[in-house]
Design an enzyme around this catalytic site. Structure first.
Site, PDB file in Angstrom:
ATOM      1  N   LYS A  57       0.836  -1.202   0.000  1.00  0.00           N
ATOM      2  CA  LYS A  57       0.000   0.000   0.000  1.00  0.00           C
ATOM      3  C   LYS A  57       0.867   1.246   0.000  1.00  0.00           C
ATOM      4  O   LYS A  57       2.001   1.242   0.495  1.00  0.00           O
ATOM      5  CB  LYS A  57      -0.960   0.013   1.184  1.00  0.00           C
TER       6      LYS A  57
ATOM      7  N   LYS B  36       0.576  -0.569   9.859  1.00  0.00           N
ATOM      8  CA  LYS B  36       1.756   0.037   9.241  1.00  0.00           C
ATOM      9  C   LYS B  36       1.524   1.528   8.974  1.00  0.00           C
ATOM     10  O   LYS B  36       0.392   1.999   8.954  1.00  0.00           O
ATOM     11  CB  LYS B  36       2.078  -0.682   7.924  1.00  0.00           C
ATOM     12  N   ASP B  37       2.623   2.253   8.753  1.00  0.00           N
ATOM     13  CA  ASP B  37       2.567   3.689   8.521  1.00  0.00           C
ATOM     14  C   ASP B  37       1.657   4.034   7.347  1.00  0.00           C
ATOM     15  O   ASP B  37       1.514   3.258   6.407  1.00  0.00           O
ATOM     16  CB  ASP B  37       3.969   4.231   8.221  1.00  0.00           C
ATOM     17  N   LYS B  38       1.073   5.236   7.407  1.00  0.00           N
ATOM     18  CA  LYS B  38       0.261   5.714   6.295  1.00  0.00           C
ATOM     19  C   LYS B  38       1.132   6.351   5.224  1.00  0.00           C
ATOM     20  O   LYS B  38       1.081   5.947   4.052  1.00  0.00           O
ATOM     21  CB  LYS B  38      -0.783   6.716   6.780  1.00  0.00           C
TER      22      LYS B  38
ATOM     23  N   GLN C 178       2.271   9.051  15.058  1.00  0.00           N
ATOM     24  CA  GLN C 178       1.212   8.566  14.161  1.00  0.00           C
ATOM     25  C   GLN C 178       0.187   7.713  14.905  1.00  0.00           C
ATOM     26  O   GLN C 178      -0.926   7.516  14.433  1.00  0.00           O
ATOM     27  CB  GLN C 178       1.802   7.784  12.983  1.00  0.00           C
TER      28      GLN C 178
END
Length: 737
Positions: A345, A374-376, A469
């Site tokens: 992604k 997971k990170d954006k 985050q």
């Protein structure tokens, strides 16, 4: 260390977004070294908690400035599975074969989902009920057709068929005298309801010691007298008026109310119940609300059109709570289908990606399992498993999902879902651009600062904060604020915090502003883009149940459990961040009496708390433990707190938010937070770095002045599960990222 060799270079997916989307400048604040910090997690003198990320350090180097996440390709995250493999480099042929289902088994993809898909004309009927149900509400088209056919006759007695002769059953279970007294009590209840007088509170049948006989009596009475309720008290069956029946009679006829409660008591898996056709939408809404409130855990309701252009409310039992799993082979095989894959992604949240895939596949977001979020603002690769979808069906998504910045690879059959934390770690390939010295560092060498910072953190580690985050970076309302409202059971407040808009006029924030101004859930839903899955789920539920405590509770229940718990965990993470800052301020990096560590000896079949050891004064004097062994608890109802000033701090801090240990159970939202433990310090593994010219050319780490050149830094390392690369970088650069 199981993952020993440096991972190969990673290649991002083709970028479909703007080159500088998600740009963040860091390092504008003056550098701060550990000896100068005294941040306790509270603003001085105010008592107001502040969310701490990486504002306290354990290393005394100066650090440097730079920009991270200039584009998603500058921040590549790749999951490392339990075998120590990067998940984006596993060949399908090398994957273990599932012992469960084969990939296709001749099934068509329509059979992979049980979610109901209505025709356009059916969708327009009673929209707030046909589409506004909880996400776990679904039925097959076969059930729909049989239900509608049954409802066409509009005869309640035809919908419910009793399995036994109720009078004969009661006659065989009760003495004649007791049976007559029961009949008299039932008549009195009916008479008092009709005359609006108070009924006798209850009637006892006397002691019935045999449990099986008592169960038969309970069922027989409720079938013959559905307006009565039964309960067991000290071996006696007590009968009293059924208040649910009385309330239901205010909405439907007595005949319907009696038949419905008989249907509920019979609990026949294949049976359905249909109320009489009703052309009044407002009245149908009231019926839906009542049934959901009183029987929502047992049954689900939907509205369907009938042949006379009216609408019929149909009730059926929820499969997940009402019955055991189906025993026929076909259903069992269908439930056992699990397909594993690697999700790629770009610039998208994990939960948003799951919601989009669930919509495309016609399954629930809860049918997906994964090892972590997971990170954006990154390119990320992670393992996932989806239930009730075959590999063939998953592969059919093809290029459809590419437009959303998603990709699938390594699609294969597996035998079970994934669990949170079921990974060895995450590998990070990061580029830090526009390197500079800190503003107060006038005489340093940039290269020397970078090398010094890297070596210090490689040797001494970093404070294992939760990254920013975790709390909704840059947002007006952080996720931990919503979590606190949920823990305090302030459901309406939590919803309003959730819909607090940012300072922007994009469609999402316009819809949020409109909702807070008007409380018009349906109108806000029409304004909201399709990709805002959580917001749409919540608005559909609020449209159906209303913006009150009960309606907002139902609204939160409408979104998947993983999303609900996310907000509560965010609050617990904030408390942990504040606690570790307080711990470092008060005790530094020495291990003191009352600190918590994990026991070193092997303890079989014990709870997590049994593995926790409290450091004694003798152990402190002997320097038995080091700071990297010390753990702090994540708040919950069953964790142990340090037996020193840090433990006292926890209790005062939670009490300041109105929380006690019992608040970490929220039955109304099906949330339980027992708590866990987290190490204070962590270390980056296989840390390597090199300088890059702005063109991207690697110039290595050779000596020479690079201070006047526009340089970037390429950094590669991997971290244990639940560690944040931005926190590690914050310790390296001495900046809050």
């Amino acid at each position: 260390m199981r993952f020993k060799s440096p991972p190969p270079s990673l290649h991002p997916l083709p970028s479909g977004g703007p080159a500088h989307e998600g740009r963040r400048r860091v390092g504008r604040l003056p550098y701060r070294v550990a000896s100068r910090l005294s941040n306790t997690g509270m603003e001085e003198g105010s008592g107001i908690p502040v969310a701490l990320h990486s504002s306290t350090y354990v290393n005394d180097h100066v650090g440097f400035c730079g920009s991270i996440k200039t584009s998603p390709s500058d921040f590549i995250v790749t999951e490392i599975n339990m075998c120590g493999q990067l998940v984006n480099e596993i060949a399908v042929d090398s994957l273990p074969k599932s012992g469960g289902t084969s990939s296709d088994q001749g099934r068509s993809h329509q059979g992979d989902s049980k979610r109901l898909r209505l025709s356009p004309s059916e969708q327009r009927i009673d929209e707030e009920h046909c589409r506004g149900q909880d996400e776990d509400l679904y039925c097959t088209s076969e059930v729909l057709h049989s239900t509608v056919r049954e409802s066409e006759e509009h005869e309640i007695n035809n919908v419910l068929e009793c399995h036994h002769d109720k009078a004969v059953t009661l006659d065989s279970l009760l003495d004649t005298n007791v049976k007559e007294q029961l009949s008299h009590f039932a008549c009195c209840v009916k008479d008092t309801w009709n005359s609006k007088r108070e009924a006798d509170t209850e009637f006892s049948l006397g002691p019935i010691p045999d449990k099986k006989v008592r169960a038969s009596v309970h069922g027989a009475i409720r079938q013959e007298y559905p307006f009565l309720a039964t309960a067991t008290k000290c071996g006696e069956i007590v009968v009293k008026a059924n208040q649910d029946y009385q309330e239901l009679c205010k909405l439907v006829t007595e005949e319907e109310a009696s038949a419905f409660l008989q249907f509920i008591d019979a609990k026949l898996e294949s049976s359905k119940f249909a109320f009489r056709p009703d052309g009044n939408k407002v009245h149908r809404t009231s019926v839906h609300h009542f049934l959901s409130k009183k029987f929502g855990k047992l049954v689900e309701t939907k509205s369907f059109p009938d042949s006379e252009q009216k609408v019929v409310i149909v009730v059926r039992f929820r499969e997940k709570n009402g019955f055991r799993k189906r025993t026929n082979v076909e259903s069992r095989e269908k439930e056992d289908i699990y397909t594993g894959f690697t999700l790629q992604k770009e610039n998208l949240e994990t939960l948003e990606a799951i919601s989009y895939l669930a919509s495309e596949l016609g399954v629930l977001p809860s049918d997906f399992s994964y090892t972590g979020i997971k990170d954006k603002k990154a390119f990320t690769y992670q393992d996932m498993v989806v239930k009730k979808v075959t590999p063939k069906r998953l592969k059919q998504l093809g290029s459809t999902i590419g437009k959303k910045g998603l990709g699938l690879s390594n699609v294969h059959s597996v035998s079970q879902p994934l669990r949170l934390g079921q990974l060895q770690g995450n590998h990070f390939a990061i580029i830090v651009r526009d390197l500079k010295l800190h503003s107060k560092d006038c005489c340093g060498s940039l290269k020397e600062r970078v090398c010094e910072s890297m070596e210090n953190v490689k040797k001494n580690g970093f404070i294992n904060y939760y990254g920013s985050q975790r709390f909704g970076q840059g947002q007006t309302i952080h996720t931990d604020q919503i979590g606190l409202a949920l823990l305090n059971k302030e459901m309406v407040k939590a919803v309003k915090l959730f819909f607090t808009p940012e300072d922007s006029d994009d469609p999402v924030n316009k819809a949020k502003k409109y909702f807070l101004q008007t409380e018009d859930a349906k109108g806000s839903l029409a304004m909201l883009p399709d990709f805002k899955v959580r917001e749409r789920m919540l608005l559909r539920a609020l449209n159906r149940y209303g913006l009150n405590h009960e309606g907002c509770t139902r609204g939160w229940l409408s979104i998947p459990h993983s999303m609900r718990i996310f907000y509560v965990h965010a609050y617990c993470s904030k408390i942990w961040n504040e606690a570790v800052s307080y711990r470092i301020k008060v005790y530094g990096t020495r291990v003191v009496t009352g600190d918590l560590v994990f026991s070193t000896g092997y303890i079989e079949n014990c709870s997590l708390n049994d593995k926790v050891h409290v450091v004694t004064s003798a152990e402190e004097m002997a320097n038995k433990y080091t700071i990297n062994q010390v753990i702090l608890p994540m708040a919950g109802y069953s964790v142990q707190y340090p037996a020193n000033k840090v433990g006292e701090w926890y209790h005062k801090r939670l009490a300041g938010d109105g929380l006690q240990m019992g608040h970490f159970r929220i039955p109304a939202l099906q949330l339980n937070v027992p708590g866990s433990y987290r190490h204070i310090l962590k270390y980056p593994h296989d840390l390597s770095y090199s300088f890059l010219e702005n063109s991207g050319k690697d110039i290595g780490t050779a000596s020479g002045s690079v201070q006047d050149s526009p340089l970037s830094l390429s950094v590669s390392f991997w971290l244990d599960p639940s560690c944040y690369a931005t926190v590690c970088l914050g310790e390296i650069m001495k900046c809050a990222l």
